[in-house]
Motif scaffolding. Sequence first.
Motif, PDB file in Angstrom:
ATOM      1  N   THR A   7      -3.199  -4.195   7.611  1.00  0.00           N
ATOM      2  CA  THR A   7      -1.858  -3.611   7.268  1.00  0.00           C
ATOM      3  C   THR A   7      -0.999  -4.180   8.687  1.00  0.00           C
ATOM      4  O   THR A   7      -1.451  -4.919   9.490  1.00  0.00           O
ATOM      5  CB  THR A   7      -2.298  -2.192   7.626  1.00  0.00           C
ATOM      6  OG1 THR A   7      -2.595  -1.841   8.939  1.00  0.00           O
ATOM      7  CG2 THR A   7      -3.087  -1.606   6.431  1.00  0.00           C
ATOM      8  N   LYS A   8       0.256  -3.784   8.508  1.00  0.00           N
ATOM      9  CA  LYS A   8       1.206  -4.072   9.368  1.00  0.00           C
ATOM     10  C   LYS A   8       0.865  -3.573  10.804  1.00  0.00           C
ATOM     11  O   LYS A   8       1.260  -4.100  11.981  1.00  0.00           O
ATOM     12  CB  LYS A   8       2.590  -3.482   9.248  1.00  0.00           C
ATOM     13  CG  LYS A   8       3.300  -4.166   8.186  1.00  0.00           C
ATOM     14  CD  LYS A   8       4.617  -3.779   7.998  1.00  0.00           C
ATOM     15  CE  LYS A   8       5.292  -4.278   6.627  1.00  0.00           C
ATOM     16  NZ  LYS A   8       6.574  -3.887   6.179  1.00  0.00           N
ATOM     17  N   ASN A   9      -0.003  -2.564  10.863  1.00  0.00           N
ATOM     18  CA  ASN A   9      -0.446  -1.980  12.106  1.00  0.00           C
ATOM     19  C   ASN A   9      -1.984  -2.746  12.557  1.00  0.00           C
ATOM     20  O   ASN A   9      -2.424  -2.355  13.607  1.00  0.00           O
ATOM     21  CB  ASN A   9      -0.869  -0.456  11.978  1.00  0.00           C
ATOM     22  CG  ASN A   9       0.397   0.355  11.796  1.00  0.00           C
ATOM     23  OD1 ASN A   9       1.337  -0.233  12.474  1.00  0.00           O
ATOM     24  ND2 ASN A   9       0.300   1.419  11.322  1.00  0.00           N
ATOM     25  N   GLY A  10      -2.620  -3.583  11.802  1.00  0.00           N
ATOM     26  CA  GLY A  10      -3.682  -4.277  11.984  1.00  0.00           C
ATOM     27  C   GLY A  10      -4.781  -3.799  11.377  1.00  0.00           C
ATOM     28  O   GLY A  10      -5.860  -4.247  12.121  1.00  0.00           O
ATOM     29  N   GLY A  11      -4.880  -2.760  10.610  1.00  0.00           N
ATOM     30  CA  GLY A  11      -5.969  -2.081   9.994  1.00  0.00           C
ATOM     31  C   GLY A  11      -6.475  -2.777   8.666  1.00  0.00           C
ATOM     32  O   GLY A  11      -5.689  -3.171   7.926  1.00  0.00           O
ATOM     33  N   ASP A  12      -7.941  -2.967   8.652  1.00  0.00           N
ATOM     34  CA  ASP A  12      -8.206  -3.716   7.465  1.00  0.00           C
ATOM     35  C   ASP A  12      -8.207  -2.724   6.256  1.00  0.00           C
ATOM     36  O   ASP A  12      -8.420  -1.317   6.532  1.00  0.00           O
ATOM     37  CB  ASP A  12      -9.892  -3.823   7.694  1.00  0.00           C
ATOM     38  CG  ASP A  12     -10.437  -4.510   6.548  1.00  0.00           C
ATOM     39  OD1 ASP A  12      -9.779  -4.912   5.754  1.00  0.00           O
ATOM     40  OD2 ASP A  12     -11.898  -4.699   6.426  1.00  0.00           O
ATOM     41  N   HIS A  13      -8.003  -3.020   5.128  1.00  0.00           N
ATOM     42  CA  HIS A  13      -7.725  -1.862   4.006  1.00  0.00           C
ATOM     43  C   HIS A  13      -7.985  -2.918   2.530  1.00  0.00           C
ATOM     44  O   HIS A  13      -8.102  -3.941   2.534  1.00  0.00           O
ATOM     45  CB  HIS A  13      -6.354  -1.484   4.053  1.00  0.00           C
ATOM     46  CG  HIS A  13      -5.330  -2.560   3.622  1.00  0.00           C
ATOM     47  ND1 HIS A  13      -4.935  -3.550   4.599  1.00  0.00           N
ATOM     48  CD2 HIS A  13      -4.414  -2.303   2.689  1.00  0.00           C
ATOM     49  CE1 HIS A  13      -3.903  -3.973   3.992  1.00  0.00           C
ATOM     50  NE2 HIS A  13      -3.547  -3.536   2.926  1.00  0.00           N
ATOM     51  N   ILE A  14      -8.127  -1.981   1.556  1.00  0.00           N
ATOM     52  CA  ILE A  14      -8.155  -2.493   0.150  1.00  0.00           C
ATOM     53  C   ILE A  14      -7.157  -1.542  -0.635  1.00  0.00           C
ATOM     54  O   ILE A  14      -6.849  -0.476  -0.331  1.00  0.00           O
ATOM     55  CB  ILE A  14      -9.588  -2.496  -0.536  1.00  0.00           C
ATOM     56  CG1 ILE A  14     -10.102  -1.138  -0.411  1.00  0.00           C
ATOM     57  CG2 ILE A  14     -10.235  -3.784   0.299  1.00  0.00           C
ATOM     58  CD1 ILE A  14     -10.195  -0.358  -1.528  1.00  0.00           C
ATOM     59  N   HIS A  15      -6.864  -2.163  -2.156  1.00  0.00           N
ATOM     60  CA  HIS A  15      -5.754  -1.448  -2.888  1.00  0.00           C
ATOM     61  C   HIS A  15      -6.580  -1.348  -4.173  1.00  0.00           C
ATOM     62  O   HIS A  15      -7.161  -2.349  -4.607  1.00  0.00           O
ATOM     63  CB  HIS A  15      -4.610  -2.047  -2.893  1.00  0.00           C
ATOM     64  CG  HIS A  15      -3.547  -2.099  -1.602  1.00  0.00           C
ATOM     65  ND1 HIS A  15      -2.646  -1.068  -1.798  1.00  0.00           N
ATOM     66  CD2 HIS A  15      -3.305  -2.663  -0.853  1.00  0.00           C
ATOM     67  CE1 HIS A  15      -1.959  -1.302  -0.487  1.00  0.00           C
ATOM     68  NE2 HIS A  15      -2.519  -2.519   0.027  1.00  0.00           N
ATOM     69  N   ILE A  16      -6.498  -0.044  -4.688  1.00  0.00           N
ATOM     70  CA  ILE A  16      -7.097   0.175  -6.016  1.00  0.00           C
ATOM     71  C   ILE A  16      -5.908   0.459  -7.045  1.00  0.00           C
ATOM     72  O   ILE A  16      -5.267   1.509  -6.775  1.00  0.00           O
ATOM     73  CB  ILE A  16      -8.062   1.385  -5.870  1.00  0.00           C
ATOM     74  CG1 ILE A  16      -9.187   1.177  -4.762  1.00  0.00           C
ATOM     75  CG2 ILE A  16      -8.691   1.621  -7.445  1.00  0.00           C
ATOM     76  CD1 ILE A  16      -9.931   2.360  -4.605  1.00  0.00           C
ATOM     77  N   ALA A  17      -6.083  -0.369  -8.131  1.00  0.00           N
ATOM     78  CA  ALA A  17      -5.011  -0.186  -9.224  1.00  0.00           C
ATOM     79  C   ALA A  17      -5.979   0.434 -10.329  1.00  0.00           C
ATOM     80  O   ALA A  17      -6.558  -0.203 -10.790  1.00  0.00           O
ATOM     81  CB  ALA A  17      -3.969  -1.521  -9.304  1.00  0.00           C
ATOM     82  N   ALA A  18      -5.372   1.652 -10.806  1.00  0.00           N
ATOM     83  CA  ALA A  18      -6.266   2.100 -12.070  1.00  0.00           C
ATOM     84  C   ALA A  18      -5.200   2.799 -13.112  1.00  0.00           C
ATOM     85  O   ALA A  18      -4.197   3.243 -12.695  1.00  0.00           O
ATOM     86  CB  ALA A  18      -7.204   3.190 -11.410  1.00  0.00           C
ATOM     87  N   SER A  19      -5.631   2.465 -14.265  1.00  0.00           N
ATOM     88  CA  SER A  19      -4.961   3.130 -15.427  1.00  0.00           C
ATOM     89  C   SER A  19      -5.411   4.438 -15.626  1.00  0.00           C
ATOM     90  O   SER A  19      -6.356   5.017 -15.341  1.00  0.00           O
ATOM     91  CB  SER A  19      -5.275   2.372 -16.753  1.00  0.00           C
ATOM     92  OG  SER A  19      -4.663   3.142 -17.856  1.00  0.00           O
ATOM     93  N   ARG A  20      -4.271   5.419 -15.958  1.00  0.00           N
ATOM     94  CA  ARG A  20      -4.555   6.870 -16.151  1.00  0.00           C
ATOM     95  C   ARG A  20      -5.103   6.996 -17.503  1.00  0.00           C
ATOM     96  O   ARG A  20      -5.696   8.167 -17.881  1.00  0.00           O
ATOM     97  CB  ARG A  20      -3.417   7.542 -15.839  1.00  0.00           C
ATOM     98  CG  ARG A  20      -2.956   7.896 -14.548  1.00  0.00           C
ATOM     99  CD  ARG A  20      -3.865   8.954 -13.684  1.00  0.00           C
ATOM    100  NE  ARG A  20      -4.050  10.195 -14.531  1.00  0.00           N
ATOM    101  CZ  ARG A  20      -2.937  11.151 -14.311  1.00  0.00           C
ATOM    102  NH1 ARG A  20      -1.624  10.856 -13.719  1.00  0.00           N
ATOM    103  NH2 ARG A  20      -3.008  12.273 -14.908  1.00  0.00           N
TER     104      ARG A  20
END
Length: 676
Positions: free
Chosen positions: A156-169
């Motif tokens: 992230t811009k703050n330097g944190g590790d992360h992932i994004h989940i994209a799901a269909s409803r």
Amino acid sequence: MPIMPAISSGARMQGLVMYLAGPGKANEHSNPHVVAASSRSLFAAGGAGAEMNREHAYELGHALDEARVLFGTEVTRRDTAALKAAQERGVKGSAAIAEATRDENVWHCSLSLPPDAEALDDATWSAIVHDFMEGMGFDDPSAAQVRWVAIRHGVTKNGGDHIHIAASRVRDDGSVVAKWRPHPTRGGNEGDFARAQRVARELEGKYGLEVLSSYTKQMASRGRAHAQDGATKPQLDAEGKVVRKPRIAEAPSVTLARRVRAAAVAAESEAEFVRLVRADGLVIRSARYDKSDPRAVTGFSVGLPASEYANKHGQPVMHGGKKLAEDLSLPRLREGWIDDTNSRADALAAWDHADERATTSREQTAPRQRAAADTQRAVSDAEVAARLRAILTPLAQSAATEADYAKALRNHPDILARPRYAKGSTTEVTGYAVALHTRLACGADGKEIWRNASYLGGGLALKDLRRRWPDSDSHRALAASAWSRTHRGSSAPRPHDPRTRQLHDDARRWQRAVTSINDPHSRVWHAVAADTAGALSAAARGLPKQQARSLNRLADALGAVSGHRRPTQPRAARSYTSARRIAATMLAAGRDDTTLLWLATMKQVLAASTAISDAMAAQGHTRQARHITQAIGQTQRHFEGQDHVPARVAAPAASPVATRRVTPRATPRQDRGLGR
């Protein structure tokens, strides 16, 4: 290292996937790749773990959206804010409902680690995501499959590790994934926001991560909305250049929590709290959900004026007290206020008046006026007048006397004021003029643009305002004194001000009371942190910007540990502490006096804050304790060498005439310690 979920919804799956796999708004995305998916085919469509390109993103977006397109399923939600805005504009019936209906077939959730946490590998993230989606109800063995994918693209811009989940409803049989599901243990339904937090805490324990202390130790913490965080950041172009500066300096929820806590700590009664919040320029409304008594106030919501921050419909963004912080709910605040028949009646009258003013101002605020007030610099006479009216109107409505109004003008950071005297008099005020601070508006010569209040309209002329205020010799004398101080503007601090010695003594008593708490695991530390945070917030309101920033940071750090989850206690269960007296004096002081008053209390308040930090560390709140310690160090650096110890006034000589000894009557303001 806790897992921090953040959920949002949308209508365009293709757009979301293209963004996650693309370079980002400022080329911040690096090596975007799929780490997990609901099926092998989706994993392969996203590049099977290799770096994604535009073709992968295009194919993956269509694959995720296939069930919705095939069955034509619509996933909608009625936006209550949009519906209310449409109705206020005169749109009625089905037309208003259609305007307020939102398509939300895309479910998006990011899972982030703190910036100081060690990054996880792709395999660990994959396992976490699969368990997370099962816990959220998307991977339900009793229902049709849901298509989702998890993409990782750097920190992230703050330097944190992360992932994004994209799901269909939309499931593969055309049914819709429900956001609200039964809670597994306590019964009742649970929304996806609360469920995400619960599942994240369970996964932290399962994978040996740091469990969020607010969850294990019953200390509530509050997140912030994406829109508010986004407004604090600059808008960048593809090359990373700033094309628009941040709309606001910090998230409104942070500002509101600090200012509401300052008013709550300084107030002796509920009615005084309402008036202090309104005098601070905030919008406050009551919540009345008691079916047995429709007039009973059970909670409140508060927001910045629409001229400072508004939603896309031009309305103030309101926040419930408990949403700002656990200890800012109305039942918790009532524990520290006077409670009797008169105070309750006064409180109800104050709430009725606040609701009336909030409704009136909302109806009278046009979108065009709100847009003009949002500009950082007024450029025309009409805009200057509109901005002045927007500032002066709530000040006049909140003032109980002419002296209060003159003082409010003197203390407001965005305006300057000067009285107009009768011919040949230096005390008889017949009117006043106001101007915006030059950082907001100035003439061609760079100087203030002064406007006579009589020409602003809205009943702001002094002769019109005086009809609402009490008129007596004492009130006129107080008003003349207040106007005189306004006319002098920035006056030198008075080192012999008796309030300085009183606050110094209050701060010493507060330090002794705090450091005398023997049990570092006592719950009283959280109440101590709340009162200290309120005193700091009140002091920061009158300090220069740089110094105020350091105090606000410390107040926020202390406020973060004040929200201990516990049963609500009876009204007035807490005593009026020395820290509360400090907050009340700081809020009542003018900007000319606040610096000296703060210097007289600084050492003791910082010492009390250090004790709170040590107690939080002993309770296991190590991250919060570290934030408090860092903020204390920053504050000490800002005020290095500026401490002030007022001279003690010698006691008057005893009179030779015999006097009758009078025992002082205890008042609700008398400090009775830290009892709860």
